[in-house]
Design an enzyme around this catalytic site. Structure first.
Site, PDB file in Angstrom:
ATOM      1  N   SER A  55      -9.876  -0.922   6.744  1.00  0.00           N
ATOM      2  CA  SER A  55      -9.353  -0.387   5.923  1.00  0.00           C
ATOM      3  C   SER A  55      -8.571  -1.958   4.781  1.00  0.00           C
ATOM      4  O   SER A  55      -8.325  -1.769   3.099  1.00  0.00           O
ATOM      5  CB  SER A  55      -8.219   0.744   5.838  1.00  0.00           C
ATOM      6  OG  SER A  55      -9.437   2.021   5.838  1.00  0.00           O
ATOM      7  N   SER A  83      -9.499   1.407   2.542  1.00  0.00           N
ATOM      8  CA  SER A  83      -8.530   2.132   2.219  1.00  0.00           C
ATOM      9  C   SER A  83      -7.643   1.412   1.610  1.00  0.00           C
ATOM     10  O   SER A  83      -6.955   2.223   0.132  1.00  0.00           O
ATOM     11  CB  SER A  83      -7.963   3.508   3.082  1.00  0.00           C
ATOM     12  OG  SER A  83      -7.090   3.088   3.835  1.00  0.00           O
ATOM     13  N   LYS A 131       1.046  -1.496  -0.053  1.00  0.00           N
ATOM     14  CA  LYS A 131      -0.169  -0.309   0.042  1.00  0.00           C
ATOM     15  C   LYS A 131       0.935   1.472  -0.159  1.00  0.00           C
ATOM     16  O   LYS A 131       1.804   1.102   1.038  1.00  0.00           O
ATOM     17  CB  LYS A 131      -1.426   0.009   1.369  1.00  0.00           C
ATOM     18  CG  LYS A 131      -1.670   1.391   1.663  1.00  0.00           C
ATOM     19  CD  LYS A 131      -2.460   0.855   2.636  1.00  0.00           C
ATOM     20  CE  LYS A 131      -3.948   2.110   3.039  1.00  0.00           C
ATOM     21  NZ  LYS A 131      -4.952   1.884   3.740  1.00  0.00           N
TER      22      LYS A 131
END
Lengths: 97, 477
Positions: free
Chosen positions: B178, B154, B79
């Site tokens: 997330s 996210s 990420k």
């Protein structure tokens, strides 16, 4: 709820310049969210200790000694990440008017 | 089966026996990216060091196979809020568009030490604030199961990359769901470790009392491998606990599963409810006991979260001031304007909304009414879980109230978007480990959409999550 003046005051504290459209939008959004969180007042929290962190650890101490966390001299990289610099110094606008 | 479709566990075996090389495996992933990522947009940046790292891993297998770890030569995605030295790290934000990390996050250092292949950085909601990956400053990610739907967020880029076999596994970060929510939407396994299991050093901070880095993978066994590879103390993050904090108790022969009644009430999609109920029934057939439990403060988790997170965000993101970090507005004349105008242009709408909400909640006169109150409720939410775990070993419920929603459906309504995390935020508030495991599919028109089951364990009982998780994996309908 939140007035436009409140929004302007918060934006000033938060150091975010808002457009007039944003002021209007955030007045609406912040009011809606504050109304949503209002339900916390239904909970009786008398005598409940606030949970201030994610762990159950308390007051961990360490030796009062200098620790070298500058792994392989990475501090130069931090200066490199800044927007304006002169040599190894960070340059900013004047603070006093 | 193509190499990129393998699990980490199987690929590690193939690498070890010399059936294929890390270079071939890495190339298979790069080819899958080339082929699909134009439509999915899971990656923000492909690392140009991946090929060299793969060759190095292959050399290690040849010259010193005993030094190879289960992750050696395995292509993984990160990420884009996790720092990799010398690489861009944008956090999906215009603010950090040109930021180059000056050091490796602890999790990255650990993966590099094991010669894992860092394939690239994945898309995410702007500064990890969002549940759909639509707020990324660099354009949204699409759900590989249906390109008209969101992948969740996210960590939507990491979830989509794993689901579409563009990497073998990934890391995400989870502050309120997330990792688990996008894992659920994309039909993969996503795990949020106990707060304090994994170092946050080198993770761009959002809400420091909640953030954890965790694995996203195709199977529970793979997630377990990744978790053990990244956990542990590093001397940088004082909240990280030592190995002796982790439970090594085996799962009791008569597993007691708690079913929180609040997680099956109004607002839960009927098809998801049916899918989870079916798995619970299968668990019972395997000999587990089901107990209905109550988490009475469940409905207060989201409101408490939306005070605590914005408060911590408003403080953490103060460093993005246009000087130390972040977009710098050249034309500003005064110091105040550098701050206010850089932040006005660098932050997306949700970031501004949360910073302002947090600034308000922490300001004089409101602090006790909002912040202290939310922290007291957080204590009660945490206690709900401890009470439940006095009676049961693990908790099971749905990860999300609905399957993946349509792109644009909730984009302009923050409160509606927040509800996507209704079953996940309490786990962060209480600091517990949680894992989302695929639990079948629901049909929406012609689209077959994955369902996620959330398994929750007591603090540092990750071993139970993995053991029970693997059992649940075998019960797939």
């Amino acid at each position: 709820m939140i007035t436009k003046e409140d929004v302007q005051h918060i934006a000033h504290l938060a150091r975010i310049e808002l457009t007039p459209e944003e002021e209007e939008r955030f007045q609406h959004d912040l009011s809606a969210i504050l109304q949503f969180v209002e339900q916390l007042n239904q909970v009786d929290t008398t005598g409940i200790e606030p949970m201030t962190g994610g762990t159950h650890l308390e007051q961990i101490t360490r030796m009062d000694a200098q620790i070298n966390t500058d792994l392989e001299h990475r501090s130069a990289g931090l200066i490199e990440a800044t927007s304006e610099k002169r040599g190894q110094m960070v340059s900013v606008k004047s603070v006093f008017e | 089966m193509q190499l990129n479709q393998l699990t980490i566990t199987d690929a590690a075996k193939g690498l070890r026996t010399g059936e294929f090389s890390s270079e071939e495996l890495t190339n298979a992933c790069l080819a899958a990216i080339q082929e699909q990522d134009h439509d999915i947009h899971a990656f923000l940046k492909i690392s140009d060091r991946a090929a060299d790292a793969a060759k190095e891993a292959d050399r290690l297998f040849k010259d010193n196979p005993d030094a190879a770890s289960p992750l050696t030569g395995i292509p993984l995605a990160m990420k884009d809020n996790i720092l990799v030295e010398g690489e861009y790290c944008t956090a999906g934000s215009r603010m950090l568009e040109n930021y180059i990390a000056s050091y490796d996050a602890t999790v990255i250092r650990k993966l590099k030490n094991q010669n894992a292949i860092l394939l690239g950085k994945t898309n995410m909601d702007d500064s990890a604030m969002g549940s759909s990956t639509e707020s990324s400053a660099f354009g949204p990610t699409k759900n590989p199961h249906d390109l008209t739907r969101v992948p969740g967020g996210s960590s939507g880029g990491s979830a989509a990359a794993v689901a579409a076999h563009m990497c073998l596994g990934a890391l995400g970060s989870d502050t309120g769901g997330s990792i688990r929510q996008p894992a659920s939407f994309c039909g993969i396994v996503g795990m949020k470790p106990t707060y304090g299991a994994v170092s946050r050093h080198g993770l761009i901070a959002m809400a420091s009392s909640l953030d954890q880095i965790g694995p996203m993978a195709k199977t529970v066994a793979d997630a377990e491998l990744l978790f053990h590879a990244i956990k542990g103390q590093d001397g940088f993050d004082a909240t990280v606990a030592g190995q002796d904090s982790f439970s090594d108790e085996p799962i009791p022969t008569k597993l007691r599963i708690g079913v929180p009644k609040e997680y099956f009430s109004d607002g839960l999609d009927q098809d998801i409810k049916d899918a989870i109920t079916k798995i619970l029934a299968a668990c019972e057939q395997q000999g587990a006991e089901l107990h209905e439990v109550s988490l009475p403060h469940s409905s207060y988790a989201l409101p408490a979260y939306y005070i605590i997170v914005p408060s911590e965000v408003s403080s953490n993101l103060a460093r993005l001031d246009g000087i130390r970090y972040g977009y710098h507005h050249e034309q500003s004349m005064t110091l105040f304007d550098v701050y206010a105008q850089s932040r006005a242009r660098g932050f997306g709408p949700e970031i501004k909304r949360r910073i302002m909400l947090g600034t308000y909640a922490l300001s004089a006169g409101y602090y006790d009414a909002y912040y202290t109150k939310a922290q007291q409720v957080r204590r009660l939410i945490s206690k709900d879980f401890s009470d439940a775990f006095a009676k049961v070993d693990v908790l099971i419920g749905p990860t999300t109230p609905t399957p993946a929603f349509m792109c644009g459906e909730k984009k302009d309504d923050p409160l509606k978007m927040y509800l996507a995390d209704i079953y996940t935020v309490a786990v962060n508030l209480a600091g517990l480990p949680g894992i989302s495991i695929p639990a079948g599919f629901v049909m929406r028109g012609n689209a077959k959409l994955p369902v996620g089951l959330q398994l929750i364990a007591p603090r540092f009982h990750e071993n139970q999550l993995f053991t029970v998780g693997k059992m649940i994996e075998t019960l797939q309908p």
